[in-house]
Design an enzyme around this catalytic site. Structure first.
Site, PDB file in Angstrom:
ATOM      1  N   LYS A  56       0.875  -1.192   0.000  1.00 53.00           N
ATOM      2  CA  LYS A  56       0.000   0.000   0.000  1.00 53.00           C
ATOM      3  C   LYS A  56       0.897   1.221   0.000  1.00 53.00           C
ATOM      4  O   LYS A  56       2.024   1.172   0.493  1.00 53.00           O
ATOM      5  CB  LYS A  56      -0.878   0.020   1.256  1.00 53.00           C
ATOM      6  CG  LYS A  56      -2.092   0.914   1.139  1.00 53.00           C
ATOM      7  CD  LYS A  56      -3.241   0.172   0.489  1.00 53.00           C
ATOM      8  CE  LYS A  56      -4.434   1.032   0.230  1.00 53.00           C
ATOM      9  NZ  LYS A  56      -5.580   0.209  -0.236  1.00 53.00           N
TER      10      LYS A  56
ATOM     11  N   ASP B 250      -7.011   4.200  -4.565  1.00 56.56           N
ATOM     12  CA  ASP B 250      -7.686   4.083  -3.269  1.00 56.56           C
ATOM     13  C   ASP B 250      -8.300   5.464  -3.042  1.00 56.56           C
ATOM     14  O   ASP B 250      -8.518   6.213  -4.018  1.00 56.56           O
ATOM     15  CB  ASP B 250      -6.696   3.684  -2.161  1.00 56.56           C
ATOM     16  CG  ASP B 250      -7.388   3.248  -0.862  1.00 56.56           C
ATOM     17  OD1 ASP B 250      -7.880   2.108  -0.797  1.00 56.56           O
ATOM     18  OD2 ASP B 250      -7.476   4.060   0.089  1.00 56.56           O
TER      19      ASP B 250
HETATM   20  P1  NDP Z   1     -12.931   7.777  -3.087  1.00 55.25           P
HETATM   21  O1  NDP Z   1     -11.869   8.769  -2.868  1.00 55.25           O
HETATM   22  O2  NDP Z   1     -13.460   7.544  -4.456  1.00 55.25           O
HETATM   23  O3  NDP Z   1     -14.198   8.114  -2.159  1.00 55.25           O
HETATM   24  C1  NDP Z   1     -14.058   8.203  -0.784  1.00 55.25           C
HETATM   25  C2  NDP Z   1     -15.401   8.582  -0.181  1.00 55.25           C
HETATM   26  O4  NDP Z   1     -15.317   8.446   1.237  1.00 55.25           O
HETATM   27  C3  NDP Z   1     -15.785  10.026  -0.441  1.00 55.25           C
HETATM   28  O5  NDP Z   1     -17.177  10.126  -0.455  1.00 55.25           O
HETATM   29  C4  NDP Z   1     -15.166  10.742   0.743  1.00 55.25           C
HETATM   30  O6  NDP Z   1     -15.769  11.986   1.061  1.00 55.25           O
HETATM   31  C5  NDP Z   1     -15.434   9.750   1.854  1.00 55.25           C
HETATM   32  N1  NDP Z   1     -14.384   9.901   2.884  1.00 55.25           N
HETATM   33  C6  NDP Z   1     -13.056   9.769   2.714  1.00 55.25           C
HETATM   34  N2  NDP Z   1     -12.398  10.011   3.856  1.00 55.25           N
HETATM   35  C7  NDP Z   1     -13.361  10.279   4.758  1.00 55.25           C
HETATM   36  C8  NDP Z   1     -13.321  10.618   6.127  1.00 55.25           C
HETATM   37  N3  NDP Z   1     -12.159  10.700   6.786  1.00 55.25           N
HETATM   38  N4  NDP Z   1     -14.508  10.811   6.751  1.00 55.25           N
HETATM   39  C9  NDP Z   1     -15.680  10.724   6.082  1.00 55.25           C
HETATM   40  N5  NDP Z   1     -15.774  10.437   4.777  1.00 55.25           N
HETATM   41  C10 NDP Z   1     -14.630  10.211   4.134  1.00 55.25           C
HETATM   42  O7  NDP Z   1     -12.375   6.409  -2.466  1.00 55.25           O
HETATM   43  P2  NDP Z   1     -12.865   4.908  -2.684  1.00 55.25           P
HETATM   44  O8  NDP Z   1     -14.327   4.875  -2.926  1.00 55.25           O
HETATM   45  O9  NDP Z   1     -11.963   4.280  -3.659  1.00 55.25           O
HETATM   46  O10 NDP Z   1     -12.536   4.257  -1.260  1.00 55.25           O
HETATM   47  C11 NDP Z   1     -13.479   4.170  -0.199  1.00 55.25           C
HETATM   48  C12 NDP Z   1     -13.064   3.076   0.755  1.00 55.25           C
HETATM   49  O11 NDP Z   1     -12.984   1.821   0.053  1.00 55.25           O
HETATM   50  C13 NDP Z   1     -11.681   3.240   1.401  1.00 55.25           C
HETATM   51  O12 NDP Z   1     -11.712   2.693   2.699  1.00 55.25           O
HETATM   52  C14 NDP Z   1     -10.782   2.380   0.521  1.00 55.25           C
HETATM   53  O13 NDP Z   1      -9.610   1.963   1.206  1.00 55.25           O
HETATM   54  C15 NDP Z   1     -11.709   1.221   0.245  1.00 55.25           C
HETATM   55  N6  NDP Z   1     -11.393   0.387  -0.910  1.00 55.25           N
HETATM   56  C16 NDP Z   1     -11.272   0.925  -2.154  1.00 55.25           C
HETATM   57  C17 NDP Z   1     -11.015   0.111  -3.250  1.00 55.25           C
HETATM   58  C18 NDP Z   1     -10.959   0.649  -4.624  1.00 55.25           C
HETATM   59  O14 NDP Z   1     -10.820  -0.157  -5.548  1.00 55.25           O
HETATM   60  N7  NDP Z   1     -11.070   1.954  -4.857  1.00 55.25           N
HETATM   61  C19 NDP Z   1     -10.817  -1.325  -3.073  1.00 55.25           C
HETATM   62  C20 NDP Z   1     -11.040  -1.804  -1.723  1.00 55.25           C
HETATM   63  C21 NDP Z   1     -11.304  -0.956  -0.700  1.00 55.25           C
HETATM   64  P3  NDP Z   1     -14.982  13.362   0.716  1.00 55.25           P
HETATM   65  O15 NDP Z   1     -15.128  13.492  -0.767  1.00 55.25           O
HETATM   66  O16 NDP Z   1     -15.692  14.403   1.492  1.00 55.25           O
HETATM   67  O17 NDP Z   1     -13.571  13.181   1.143  1.00 55.25           O
HETATM   68  O1  2IT Z   2      -7.894  -1.594  -0.720  1.00 54.71           O
HETATM   69  C1  2IT Z   2      -7.823  -2.108  -1.855  1.00 54.71           C
HETATM   70  O2  2IT Z   2      -7.939  -3.338  -2.018  1.00 54.71           O
HETATM   71  C2  2IT Z   2      -7.629  -1.226  -3.003  1.00 54.71           C
HETATM   72  N1  2IT Z   2      -7.591  -0.006  -2.824  1.00 54.71           N
HETATM   73  C3  2IT Z   2      -7.443  -1.800  -4.376  1.00 54.71           C
HETATM   74  C4  2IT Z   2      -6.023  -2.261  -4.585  1.00 54.71           C
HETATM   75  C5  2IT Z   2      -5.679  -2.696  -5.980  1.00 54.71           C
HETATM   76  O3  2IT Z   2      -4.492  -2.992  -6.166  1.00 54.71           O
HETATM   77  O4  2IT Z   2      -6.540  -2.754  -6.859  1.00 54.71           O
END
Ligand code: NDP
Ligand code: 2IT
Length: 446
Positions: free
Chosen positions: A126, A166
């Site tokens: 990461k 992420d």
């Molecule tokens: P994005 O940046 O696309 O979206 C994040 C969302 O979460 C936004 O709505 C953001 O609001 C909100 N957010 C972020 N930080 C905070 C905080 N501290 N408090 C409240 N709201 C918050 O990210 P992703 O959708 O990609 O990721 C979301 C979650 O999913 C994370 O935990 C990530 O690690 C996990 N994840 C993502 C994967 C991926 O493929 N993208 C894979 C597996 C897990 P704002 O815009 O106001 O910051």
């Molecule tokens: O938390 C996660 O699994 C991710 N943000 C996706 C990682 C990846 O390599 O696609």
């Protein structure tokens, strides 16, 4: 706490002072694994858990860049190369002002188990930066990404370490990062996943985490002869994972009533249907606006500074960030009749919240199992890059669906207790551990 767990945690805390999220992630895994390791002395003797909890390599670097006013800005960049026993390091990059070493170590640690669960050959890593993309121009984001990659490029590679997105890193950022890598190395390779479809990306990768978490919820519900159809669903977040979870839930006949961002949440009692979701996608991915603006177009309540867990639902999908459900939220969810939690985010429930869910014996799918569809589809992107042959949308979605079903089976195999209750926390931790541990045993003292 079991005495062996507390002894183990004392060492972890002493070696990694102040890294609270890292302690939290390791403790959860240790609580599942230490009893299992006691029954399987080969892992104990080889100190596999102790080795897994120490990153193979940690890289920290300076990221200087020029903002639009010509002023110099300095951020900190990180890459944690946690474990390469079963494949190249693999895991996302997070750009958010809260990013620090402890948060990225927790994410890299979880990634090791998650990637093992996918059945694909990927180690765990990461990275990211305390850079805040919010309010920055496209040019500023590009200059930052170019500077970040100017250091990171020497540590990564298609067979070494393959980053992805992420929080704060989506298609735009992956594009700028890839462009700079290609320029520095003079190589067009699958060094990053989440690439655009015209330049080596995979269909379904943008959808994969949200779709996968929804498929996982459907699998959990099926163990009780139930399904998503007709269910009311609370989603937090409105980014990549939240958007595609909302899309799949709606396709499967569920009703999504909430979405959020870090300022508050919207509650639409009629449901966020596909037309309304298109508005959210445009708002978040193109205009980069706030979720509050939903109420300028549609009838919905906006709750400033609040999280959605007080809204009555059957299924909760925390899709924003770590520790966004505390014990009080968990009690409220259970009291309001929530029967299933499927975590799109990483570690969104505090340990006390997890305890509430497990004691209530509801279906609780922890992130490292439920959100593994994202990285699994990154693995499928790597496969297509190696073959130099893209798969159709249907083919990738079918493979994603099968992978989520297999992860669910692994959790059932390792997590079913004497009373028949499936503890998906134990299932995911033990199921993810075995393959990595056996590979480490086979590869000698590394
Ligand atoms: P994005 O940046 O696309 O979206 C994040 C969302 O979460 C936004 O709505 C953001 O609001 C909100 N957010 C972020 N930080 C905070 C905080 N501290 N408090 C409240 N709201 C918050 O990210 P992703 O959708 O990609 O990721 C979301 C979650 O999913 C994370 O935990 C990530 O690690 C996990 N994840 C993502 C994967 C991926 O493929 N993208 C894979 C597996 C897990 P704002 O815009 O106001 O910051
Ligand atoms: O938390 C996660 O699994 C991710 N943000 C996706 C990682 C990846 O390599 O696609």
């Amino acid at each position: 706490m079991n005495q062996r767990v507390s002894q183990f945690m004392a060492t972890i805390k002493a070696k990694n002072p102040g890294e609270n999220e890292y302690h939290q992630a390791v403790q959860e895994v240790a609580e599942s694994l230490i009893p299992f390791i006691e029954e399987n002395p080969k892992y104990k003797q080889a100190k596999i858990l102790e080795r897994i909890a120490e990153p193979e390599r940690t890289i920290i670097f300076r990221v200087p860049w020029l903002d639009d006013k010509g002023e110099i800005q300095i951020n900190r960049g990180f890459r944690i190369e946690m474990n390469s026993a079963i494949g190249p390091y693999k895991g996302g990059l997070r750009f958010h002002p809260t990013v620090n070493l402890g948060i990225l170590k927790f994410l890299a640690f979880e990634q090791v188990f998650k990637n093992s669960l996918t059945t694909l050959p990927m180690g765990g890593g990461k990275g990211g930066s305390d850079f805040d993309p919010k309010g920055k121009s496209d040019n500023e984001v590009m200059r930052f990404c170019q500077s970040f990659m100017t250091e990171l490029y020497r540590h990564i590679g298609a067979d070494t370490d393959v980053p992805a997105g992420d929080i704060g890193v989506g298609g735009r950022e992956i594009g700028y990062l890839f462009g700079q890598y290609k320029r520095l190395k003079n190589e067009f390779t699958g060094v990053l996943t989440g690439k655009g479809i015209e330049w080596g990306g995979s269909l379904i990768r943008p959808e994969a985490t949200g779709y996968g978490a929804t498929y996982f919820a459907e699998e959990m519900l099926s163990t009780r002869g139930d399904g998503i159809k007709g269910k009311t669903v609370c989603i937090s977040g409105s980014g990549n994972v939240a958007q595609y979870a909302a899309e799949k839930v709606t396709q499967l006949g569920g009703k999504v009533v909430t979405m959020s961002d870090s300022d508050g949440f919207i509650y639409d009692t009629e449901g966020i249907d596909s037309g309304k979701l298109n508005f959210v996608m445009e708002l978040k991915n193109v205009k980069r606006g706030r979720i509050k603006e939903y109420t300028t177009k549609y009838k919905a309540e906006y709750h400033e500074g609040k999280r959605p867990w007080g809204i009555k639902c059957d299924i909760a999908m925390p899709n924003a960030t770590q520790n966004e459900i505390d014990a009080a939220d968990a009690k409220t969810l259970v009291k309001n009749g929530c029967i299933c939690v499927s975590e799109g985010a990483n570690m969104p429930s505090t340990p006390e919240a997890v305890e509430v869910f497990l004691n209530a014996k509801i279906l609780y799918g922890p992130g490292k199992a439920a959100n593994a569809g994202g990285v699994a589809t990154s693995g499928l992107e790597m496969t297509q890059n190696s073959m130099r042959l893209p798969w159709s949308r249907e083919e990738v979605d079918e493979r994603l669906h099968i992978i989520m079903q297999n992860i669910h089976k692994t959790c059932v195999r390792y997590g079913t207790g004497k009373d028949g209750y499936i503890n998906y926390v134990n299932g995911a931790n033990i199921g993810g551990f075995v393959k990595v541990a056996n590979a480490m045993l086979a590869q000698g003292l590394v």
